[in-house]
Each structure stands twice: as C-alpha cells, then as structure tokens.
Design a protein around this motif. Structure first.
Motif, PDB file in Angstrom:
ATOM      1  N   UNK A  69       0.850  -1.186   0.000  1.00 16.64           N
ATOM      2  CA  UNK A  69       0.000   0.000   0.000  1.00 16.64           C
ATOM      3  C   UNK A  69       0.888   1.238   0.000  1.00 16.64           C
ATOM      4  N   UNK A  70       0.651   2.144  -0.951  1.00 12.70           N
ATOM      5  CA  UNK A  70       1.395   3.399  -0.990  1.00 12.70           C
ATOM      6  C   UNK A  70       0.973   4.243   0.211  1.00 12.70           C
ATOM      7  N   UNK A  71       1.934   4.585   1.048  1.00 12.27           N
ATOM      8  CA  UNK A  71       1.626   5.280   2.289  1.00 12.27           C
ATOM      9  C   UNK A  71       1.189   6.719   2.089  1.00 12.27           C
ATOM     10  N   UNK A  72       0.158   7.137   2.843  1.00 15.49           N
ATOM     11  CA  UNK A  72      -0.309   8.522   2.854  1.00 15.49           C
ATOM     12  C   UNK A  72       0.420   9.245   3.981  1.00 15.49           C
ATOM     13  N   UNK A  73       1.012  10.397   3.655  1.00 13.50           N
ATOM     14  CA  UNK A  73       1.867  11.098   4.605  1.00 13.50           C
ATOM     15  C   UNK A  73       1.268  12.392   5.140  1.00 13.50           C
ATOM     16  N   UNK A  74       0.507  13.102   4.304  1.00 17.41           N
ATOM     17  CA  UNK A  74       0.060  14.429   4.727  1.00 17.41           C
ATOM     18  C   UNK A  74      -1.059  14.919   3.807  1.00 17.41           C
ATOM     19  N   UNK A  75      -1.816  15.883   4.288  1.00 15.13           N
ATOM     20  CA  UNK A  75      -2.810  16.589   3.481  1.00 15.13           C
ATOM     21  C   UNK A  75      -2.742  18.048   3.887  1.00 15.13           C
ATOM     22  N   UNK A  76      -2.450  18.912   2.915  1.00 18.63           N
ATOM     23  CA  UNK A  76      -2.331  20.338   3.218  1.00 18.63           C
ATOM     24  C   UNK A  76      -3.235  21.128   2.286  1.00 18.63           C
ATOM     25  N   UNK A  77      -3.654  22.287   2.759  1.00 22.81           N
ATOM     26  CA  UNK A  77      -4.460  23.207   1.951  1.00 22.81           C
ATOM     27  C   UNK A  77      -3.587  24.390   1.576  1.00 22.81           C
ATOM     28  N   UNK A  78      -3.574  24.720   0.282  1.00 16.72           N
ATOM     29  CA  UNK A  78      -2.740  25.830  -0.175  1.00 16.72           C
ATOM     30  C   UNK A  78      -3.372  26.428  -1.423  1.00 16.72           C
ATOM     31  N   UNK A  79      -2.858  27.592  -1.790  1.00 15.88           N
ATOM     32  CA  UNK A  79      -3.358  28.270  -2.978  1.00 15.88           C
ATOM     33  C   UNK A  79      -2.730  27.652  -4.218  1.00 15.88           C
ATOM     34  N   UNK A  80      -3.542  27.395  -5.231  1.00 16.81           N
ATOM     35  CA  UNK A  80      -3.039  26.825  -6.476  1.00 16.81           C
ATOM     36  C   UNK A  80      -2.415  27.907  -7.343  1.00 16.81           C
ATOM     37  N   UNK A  81      -1.793  27.482  -8.454  1.00 16.88           N
ATOM     38  CA  UNK A  81      -1.210  28.456  -9.384  1.00 16.88           C
ATOM     39  C   UNK A  81      -2.294  29.319 -10.025  1.00 16.88           C
TER      40      UNK A  81
END
Length: 270
Positions: A69-81
C-alpha cells in the motif's frame, strides 16, 4: 501545479509524474526530511461535507502500514497556481508505473498478472481488515515497479471526492455497492483486462478471475481462496511439466512418421 513552487511551506514541487491521479501529481522534496514524495493537487467538488469526507479517508489510509500500500503522509491546503484554494495530498513516491501504462507498452504474461493480483489482493486484505474499502479500484490505482511488484494507491479517494477527472471511472461491480466484495470484483475486472487474450481456460488465473467477477457476491472466492489461486498462477512453470508435455508431443510426431514410413514401404513393394 508549477514545478519549483512550494506547497504547504514544506513540499518543493519538482517534475510532473507520468501517472493519472485525481489531479496533477508531482514528485516533490520534503524540505524538512529531504525525502522524495508525491504531491497530488485535488480540486474538491462544490459539495457539502466533501472536505470532511476527504479528511476521514486520508486518516484511514494514513493508518495503513502494508508493503503493498502506498503510504499517505500528509494533506495540506494551499493556494493553487490559478489562485484558488486546493487540497494537496502527500504520499510516498515509489518508482513505479500504473498498470494501465504497463499493459499499453508491453502486455504482461499471465504469470506477471497473477503476481500483480497477489500483491494487490494482500493490500486489499489490509484495507478491509481495517474496516475500509478502496472504493475506486482501477488500472491507475495499481502501480507496478520495475521488478514486477504491485502497489495499491488512492485508497478511498474516489469515495471521498468522486471519480478521477477525465477518466472513464473504475469498473463497477454488478451490485453497485461499496463493499469488500465489490473491491474484489473490481480487482478481477482489472486483472482480466490486463491478462486477455493470453489467458488459458482452466488455468489457476482464469479460475480466480472467473470467481472474482461472478455476478453474485456470495459466489466470489474469499481472500484466502483467491490468494491460493493467485499464488498458484504466479509460480514459475516447472521445467518438468514442459519436458513431459514435449515428450508426448515428440512421441506423437514419431508415431505419425512411423506410419508414414510403413505406408511408403508398402507402396514401394506394390
């Protein structure tokens, strides 16, 4: 996403990866750990509660610890380009290609398909044992390494945010449910597409794929039975089996030749 941009104040985007996810996916450097990771930009649909569902799925996937299983490390919210706010899913970055791309370039042998199925089934067993489902298993959710190992990615994402943008959607089990049995049906459908038309009727691989894609969930094999058949299909062909088959073929040819010689001798005498 634009290469060279920092996401979440931590992940430096590098080159774009050649695999289809739920949005643009880049190889990135975690500037805190120096680790190479994958960062996928996800544009959430304008649906109430969708971010909460995504967080739930990400937390569940983050709990999983399994070599396939490919490990999930983080989820962040940011502004896109483009200037709007997006979610950025950070996962491990294995050196692997989607099964769909592998099949397009060089169709795998039935044994290679069985090896992939064995690894993905083991990953699904871990997901199901944790009380979850994949919910969107397709050929792009299966990554294959250079040495033939298979990894499962995007666990729960389709259930949280919908199907992959621009995709045809994952194969859907006949019952239309989001259950472990439906995941197994999707696995069978993905493997069958990768194996055809090289699949031999009556082989261990054909047997397990017929079972996994049965219309009635009750007729599908258990994890254990499917694993047993996939393991059998993944075994290298025994040289002794080939030698025995070839011996009978040679004996048959020799018998035909002997008959021909006798007929020719009879005709010569006449």
């Amino acid at each position: 996403m634009i290469a060279g941009r920092m996401v979440g104040g931590r992940y430096l985007l590098l080159d774009e990866l050649g695999r289809r996810g739920f949005g643009p996916t880049h190889r990135a450097e975690d500037r805190i750990t120096g680790r190479s990771v994958a960062v996928t930009e996800i544009a959430l649909p304008a649906v109430a509660g969708v971010r909460e569902r995504l967080l739930t799925e990400v937390r569940a996937a983050g709990r999983l610890r399994h070599p396939s299983v490919v490990g999930v490390l983080d989820l962040v919210t940011d502004r896109s380009s483009a200037g709007d706010m997006r979610e950025y899913l950070v996962t491990e970055h294995p050196e692997a290609r989607p099964l769909g791309a592998v099949v397009e370039k060089a169709p795998p042998s039935p044994r290679q398909v069985a090896l992939v199925g064995r690894d993905v089934l083991a990953a699904l067993r871990a997901v199901h044992a944790d009380g979850g489902t994949h919910g969107g298993l397709d050929a792009d959710a299966v990554l294959v390494t250079a040495d033939g190992r298979a990894l499962l990615t995007d666990v729960g994402l389709a259930r949280a945010v919908g199907p992959r943008p621009g995709g045809n959607g994952a194969p859907a089990a006949p019952e239309g449910a989001d259950t472990p049995a439906a995941d197994l049906w999707c696995l069978g459908a993905v493997l069958r597409e990768a194996a055809d038309p090289r699949l031999s009727a009556g082989s261990a691989l054909a047997t397990v794929l017929d079972g996994l894609t049965a219309d009635d969930p009750a007729e599908r094999p258990t994890h254990d039975r499917a694993a047993e058949l996939l393991e059998r299909g993944a075994r290298p062909r025994s040289p002794g089996v080939d030698l025995g088959r070839n011996r009978w073929i040679l004996l048959g040819v020799a018998g035909v030749l002997a008959v021909v010689v006798v007929v020719l001798l009879v005709l010569a005498v006449l």
